[in-house]
Design a protein around this motif. Structure first.
Motif, PDB file in Angstrom:
ATOM      1  N   HIS A 189      13.805  30.683  56.187  1.00 36.96           N
ATOM      2  CA  HIS A 189      13.225  31.925  56.667  1.00 36.96           C
ATOM      3  C   HIS A 189      14.080  33.136  56.317  1.00 36.96           C
ATOM      4  CE1 HIS A 189      16.123  30.711  59.732  1.00 36.96           C
ATOM      5  NE2 HIS A 189      16.199  31.966  60.085  1.00 36.96           N
ATOM      6  N   GLU A 190      15.036  32.987  55.454  1.00 36.77           N
ATOM      7  CA  GLU A 190      15.894  34.108  55.095  1.00 36.77           C
ATOM      8  C   GLU A 190      16.419  33.892  53.684  1.00 36.77           C
ATOM      9  OE1 GLU A 190      19.190  34.186  57.716  1.00 36.77           O
ATOM     10  OE2 GLU A 190      19.894  32.199  57.200  1.00 36.77           O
ATOM     11  N   VAL A 191      17.157  34.853  53.172  1.00 30.75           N
ATOM     12  CA  VAL A 191      17.762  34.763  51.849  1.00 30.75           C
ATOM     13  C   VAL A 191      19.212  34.357  52.019  1.00 30.75           C
ATOM     14  CG1 VAL A 191      18.330  36.041  49.762  1.00 30.75           C
ATOM     15  CG2 VAL A 191      16.182  36.482  50.920  1.00 30.75           C
ATOM     16  N   GLN A 192      19.568  33.219  51.453  1.00 28.81           N
ATOM     17  CA  GLN A 192      20.950  32.764  51.579  1.00 28.81           C
ATOM     18  C   GLN A 192      21.880  33.723  50.849  1.00 28.81           C
ATOM     19  OE1 GLN A 192      21.550  28.758  50.352  1.00 28.81           O
ATOM     20  NE2 GLN A 192      20.342  27.882  52.015  1.00 28.81           N
ATOM     21  N   GLY A 193      23.068  33.868  51.409  1.00 27.04           N
ATOM     22  CA  GLY A 193      24.040  34.781  50.837  1.00 27.04           C
ATOM     23  C   GLY A 193      23.997  36.171  51.437  1.00 27.04           C
ATOM     24  N   TYR A 194      22.973  36.467  52.242  1.00 29.57           N
ATOM     25  CA  TYR A 194      22.875  37.778  52.905  1.00 29.57           C
ATOM     26  C   TYR A 194      23.430  37.681  54.322  1.00 29.57           C
ATOM     27  CZ  TYR A 194      20.876  41.827  55.232  1.00 29.57           C
ATOM     28  OH  TYR A 194      20.712  42.968  55.968  1.00 29.57           O
ATOM     29  N   MET A 195      24.298  38.628  54.673  1.00 29.77           N
ATOM     30  CA  MET A 195      24.930  38.660  55.990  1.00 29.77           C
ATOM     31  C   MET A 195      24.360  39.834  56.775  1.00 29.77           C
ATOM     32  SD  MET A 195      28.779  37.817  54.638  1.00 29.77           S
ATOM     33  CE  MET A 195      28.517  38.728  53.119  1.00 29.77           C
ATOM     34  N   PRO A 196      23.416  39.570  57.702  1.00 30.20           N
ATOM     35  CA  PRO A 196      22.744  40.685  58.411  1.00 30.20           C
ATOM     36  C   PRO A 196      23.709  41.517  59.244  1.00 30.20           C
ATOM     37  CG  PRO A 196      21.550  38.613  58.691  1.00 30.20           C
ATOM     38  CD  PRO A 196      22.868  38.262  58.079  1.00 30.20           C
ATOM     39  N   GLY A 197      24.739  40.875  59.846  1.00 31.89           N
ATOM     40  CA  GLY A 197      25.657  41.640  60.682  1.00 31.89           C
ATOM     41  C   GLY A 197      26.460  42.655  59.904  1.00 31.89           C
ATOM     42  N   LEU A 265      13.821  41.651  51.536  1.00 34.37           N
ATOM     43  CA  LEU A 265      14.440  40.515  52.208  1.00 34.37           C
ATOM     44  C   LEU A 265      13.411  39.639  52.918  1.00 34.37           C
ATOM     45  CD1 LEU A 265      17.605  42.223  53.716  1.00 34.37           C
ATOM     46  CD2 LEU A 265      17.500  40.694  51.756  1.00 34.37           C
ATOM     47  N   GLU A 266      12.194  40.139  53.127  1.00 37.89           N
ATOM     48  CA  GLU A 266      11.136  39.336  53.740  1.00 37.89           C
ATOM     49  C   GLU A 266      10.513  38.449  52.665  1.00 37.89           C
ATOM     50  OE1 GLU A 266       8.464  41.943  55.655  1.00 37.89           O
ATOM     51  OE2 GLU A 266       9.938  42.748  57.053  1.00 37.89           O
ATOM     52  N   TYR A 267      11.223  37.389  52.321  1.00 39.84           N
ATOM     53  CA  TYR A 267      10.838  36.578  51.170  1.00 39.84           C
ATOM     54  C   TYR A 267       9.520  35.850  51.412  1.00 39.84           C
ATOM     55  CZ  TYR A 267      10.883  32.790  47.785  1.00 39.84           C
ATOM     56  OH  TYR A 267      10.521  31.910  46.808  1.00 39.84           O
ATOM     57  N   ALA A 271       6.199  36.324  49.239  1.00 35.51           N
ATOM     58  CA  ALA A 271       5.710  35.193  48.459  1.00 35.51           C
ATOM     59  C   ALA A 271       4.264  34.858  48.814  1.00 35.51           C
ATOM     60  CB  ALA A 271       6.604  33.970  48.694  1.00 35.51           C
ATOM     61  N   ALA A 272       3.898  34.986  50.098  1.00 38.14           N
ATOM     62  CA  ALA A 272       2.509  34.717  50.495  1.00 38.14           C
ATOM     63  C   ALA A 272       1.554  35.730  49.876  1.00 38.14           C
ATOM     64  CB  ALA A 272       2.399  34.729  52.015  1.00 38.14           C
ATOM     65  N   LEU A 273       1.961  37.002  49.823  1.00 39.34           N
ATOM     66  CA  LEU A 273       1.123  38.010  49.185  1.00 39.34           C
ATOM     67  C   LEU A 273       1.027  37.790  47.686  1.00 39.34           C
ATOM     68  CD1 LEU A 273       2.294  41.233  51.067  1.00 39.34           C
ATOM     69  CD2 LEU A 273       0.186  39.953  51.422  1.00 39.34           C
ATOM     70  N   GLU A 280      -2.524  38.042  35.856  1.00 45.99           N
ATOM     71  CA  GLU A 280      -2.500  39.368  35.245  1.00 45.99           C
ATOM     72  C   GLU A 280      -1.991  40.419  36.231  1.00 45.99           C
ATOM     73  OE1 GLU A 280      -4.992  37.329  35.259  1.00 45.99           O
ATOM     74  OE2 GLU A 280      -5.179  36.701  33.158  1.00 45.99           O
ATOM     75  N   GLU A 281      -2.387  40.312  37.503  1.00 46.16           N
ATOM     76  CA  GLU A 281      -1.915  41.256  38.505  1.00 46.16           C
ATOM     77  C   GLU A 281      -0.412  41.103  38.745  1.00 46.16           C
ATOM     78  OE1 GLU A 281      -4.297  40.570  41.903  1.00 46.16           O
ATOM     79  OE2 GLU A 281      -6.067  41.600  41.115  1.00 46.16           O
ATOM     80  N   LYS A 282       0.086  39.848  38.739  1.00 43.56           N
ATOM     81  CA  LYS A 282       1.525  39.644  38.904  1.00 43.56           C
ATOM     82  C   LYS A 282       2.312  40.286  37.768  1.00 43.56           C
ATOM     83  CE  LYS A 282       1.013  35.239  41.369  1.00 43.56           C
ATOM     84  NZ  LYS A 282       1.267  33.783  41.302  1.00 43.56           N
ATOM     85  N   ASP A 283       1.843  40.104  36.529  1.00 39.83           N
ATOM     86  CA  ASP A 283       2.533  40.712  35.381  1.00 39.83           C
ATOM     87  C   ASP A 283       2.507  42.233  35.475  1.00 39.83           C
ATOM     88  OD1 ASP A 283       2.921  38.152  34.485  1.00 39.83           O
ATOM     89  OD2 ASP A 283       1.214  38.180  33.102  1.00 39.83           O
TER      90      ASP A 283
END
Length: 539
Positions: A189-197, A265-267, A271-273, A280-283
């Motif tokens: 549920h988060e991005v590893q390597g990111y320290m929120p504090g 950061l809301e991966y 990703a769901a969107l 073609e839309e992604k490109d």
């Protein structure tokens, strides 16, 4: 020097700050130690035997350097179960690691203190104190705990607590060590390597930028030549390096700003969107991502929605143009055409049983596709007005039962209707009439005409819009009469000066000469062109 800040591998062990003798390297954490108070010796500690013998190392001079005797402050001052040494280590850990890093603070204290004990003791003793920000027993004259609990009793209680913690640690199941992530990749549920504090990443942009300035020193008075008063070349070089370092920090902060403002950061949400979009839309959105650095989040979302809307419009326009080339005039026919087109693309050609003996020599040769007549072909064939006028004797698909048909040479025996070959119609120029050259001013709706119609309008000197109005009325009248129309009736329709389009009167200038009445010869040329194109039949 004499201080070793030992970081234990496992949380909640004895750990803490260790003191060793700078001469014999003996552990003097729990005993009396001698510390040099001279400015040349930083954190220089000696055990009592080495100090008595006058031993010294480095720049320490026992005969001239002042010293101080440091005893073990293992006595309660604020609470009954915390000693003065632990209170000091608690404040040092909070200053070094910051409030909230209770695991690191407890590791700094040692003595099997857990992070929960360190947090609860700090909040209860310092934050919830009636004399905040000082503890309740911060007065020098307050000796209540010293009179209640002696030093020996407190030391015995501390020893029993440590022994109990050691026994509990031996019987406890081994904890799985927390592995450090090898890369900053998406986790649950988060991005590893990111320290929120700390609002930082494990690997920052220009991660090696600090290496150029880590050993750089600036002392008061350095860099200015006392003789000339100018800046020395070495100081100029240092300032250039600092400018480069500051520019990298600015670029790093700018990239963080984009990440935080665009909610990158809301991966899982992003990703769901992304899964709902086409390739073609992604490109298209990937190409538009650099514009996010110069837009706010709201503006960038509107920008992306506009790009997707434009892309969908272009696809719809291309599809409608394709339908127009196929002579399809309504959505129902277009949908049917698209369905049949998809079926033809997915259709698998059956194997020709009669040519199996030649399969070895034709393995790599693809079988030509078979074009079978369908409902769209029946509605767009050149002889449509002929079949509308002669409806009797027609078979399925609009093919006459008495017409000659031939197979296409394949084993499936598909039948191909034989339509009459249409010759190209050549518009005969009118006498004393010069062809009209279309420009931007008079070429309105020119793109709605085919090349043959453009040539017809140019030779007859008719503007595209009046021609389209005449074409619509001629086609409607022909359909009411079964697909056939007499030449005289066509001339009468074209000679009317006021035509009605979609229920509203439409006054127009018929040709380039400015007359509202169109010439009879021009009407005849238009009628002959429609008959040759197969749009209407000659009555």
């Amino acid at each position: 020097m004499g201080v070793i800040k030992k970081k234990t591998a496992t949380r909640g062990t004895e750990g803490g700050v260790k003191y060793v003798c700078d001469v014999c390297s003996a552990d003097i954490t729990s005993t009396v130690r001698i510390r040099c108070a001279h400015h040349a010796c930083h954190e220089y500690d000696l055990c009592v035997p080495c100090f008595s013998n006058g031993d010294a190392t480095h720049n320490h001079d026992p005969s001239t350097h002042p010293y101080s005797v440091i005893e073990q402050h293992s006595i309660p001052i604020y609470t009954e179960d915390w000693g003065a040494d632990e209170e000091l280590l608690l404040l040092e850990g909070a200053e070094s690691y910051g409030l909230g890093s209770w695991a690191d603070i407890a590791d700094h204290i040692g003595g099997y203190r857990s992070k929960d004990e360190a947090r609860d003791h700090y909040i209860k003793t310092y934050v919830e104190s009636s004399t905040f920000p000082l503890p309740q027993r911060a007065s020098v004259n307050d000796r209540t705990l010293l009179e209640t609990i002696s030093r020996d009793e407190f030391q015995a209680n501390k020893k029993r607590r440590i022994e109990a913690c050691k026994e509990a640690a031996k019987t406890a199941p081994p904890a799985t060590p927390k592995q450090k992530p090898t890369a900053s990749v998406p986790a649950c549920h988060e991005v590893q390597g990111y320290m929120p504090g700390r609002l930082e990443f494990e690997t920052e942009f220009a991660n090696e930028a600090e290496e150029a300035v880590q050993h750089m020193q600036f002392d008061p008075g350095d860099g200015i030549n006392p003789r000339t008063g100018e800046l020395e070349p070495e100081m100029e070089l240092k300032m250039v390096v600092m400018d480069i370092y500051n520019s990298r920090l600015t670029a790093r902060a700018e990239r963080k700003r984009v990440i935080f403002e665009q909610n990158l950061l809301e991966y899982r949400k992003n990703a769901a969107l992304d899964k709902k979009r086409t390739k073609e839309e992604k490109d298209l959105l990937n190409k538009a991502k650099p514009f996010a650095r110069m837009m706010t989040r709201h503006d960038f979302e509107e920008f992306c929605q506009g790009l997707i809307y434009e892309f969908n419009l272009r696809q719809a326009i291309a599809q409608l143009q394709d339908w127009r080339q196929m002579k399809l005039g309504d959505l129902k026919s277009g949908e049917k055409y698209e369905a049949e087109k998809q079926q033809r693309a997915q259709k698998v050609q059956p194997v020709n049983q009669q040519l199996d003996r030649l399969a070895s020599s034709r393995v790599n040769k693809p079988t030509p596709p078979v074009d079978t007549p369908n409902a769209t072909t029946a509605l767009t064939a050149p002889e449509l007005p002929i079949r509308l006028g002669k409806g009797a004797g027609q078979g399925p698909g609009g093919v006459r039962a008495d017409s000659k048909i031939l197979t296409n040479g394949h084993a499936n025996g598909a039948l191909t209707p034989q339509f009459p070959i249409r010759t190209r119609y050549v518009v005969q120029p009118l006498p004393n009439v010069q062809p009209l050259k279309f420009e931007n001013e008079n070429a309105t709706d020119l793109h709605l005409l085919t090349k043959e119609e453009q040539q017809l309008c140019s030779v007859l000197r008719i503007y595209p819009k009046p021609y389209l109005v005449m074409k619509e009325h001629l086609m409607k009248e022909a359909m009411r009469q079964g697909g056939n129309l007499k030449k005289k009736a066509a001339r009468d329709i074209c000679k009317v000066s006021t035509l009605h389009l979609h229920g509203f009167p439409f006054k127009f200038r018929a040709d380039a000469s400015g007359d509202e009445q169109i010439d009879v010869n021009k009407c005849g040329r238009i009628f002959d062109f429609f008959v040759n194109a197969g749009w209407i039949g000659r009555g």
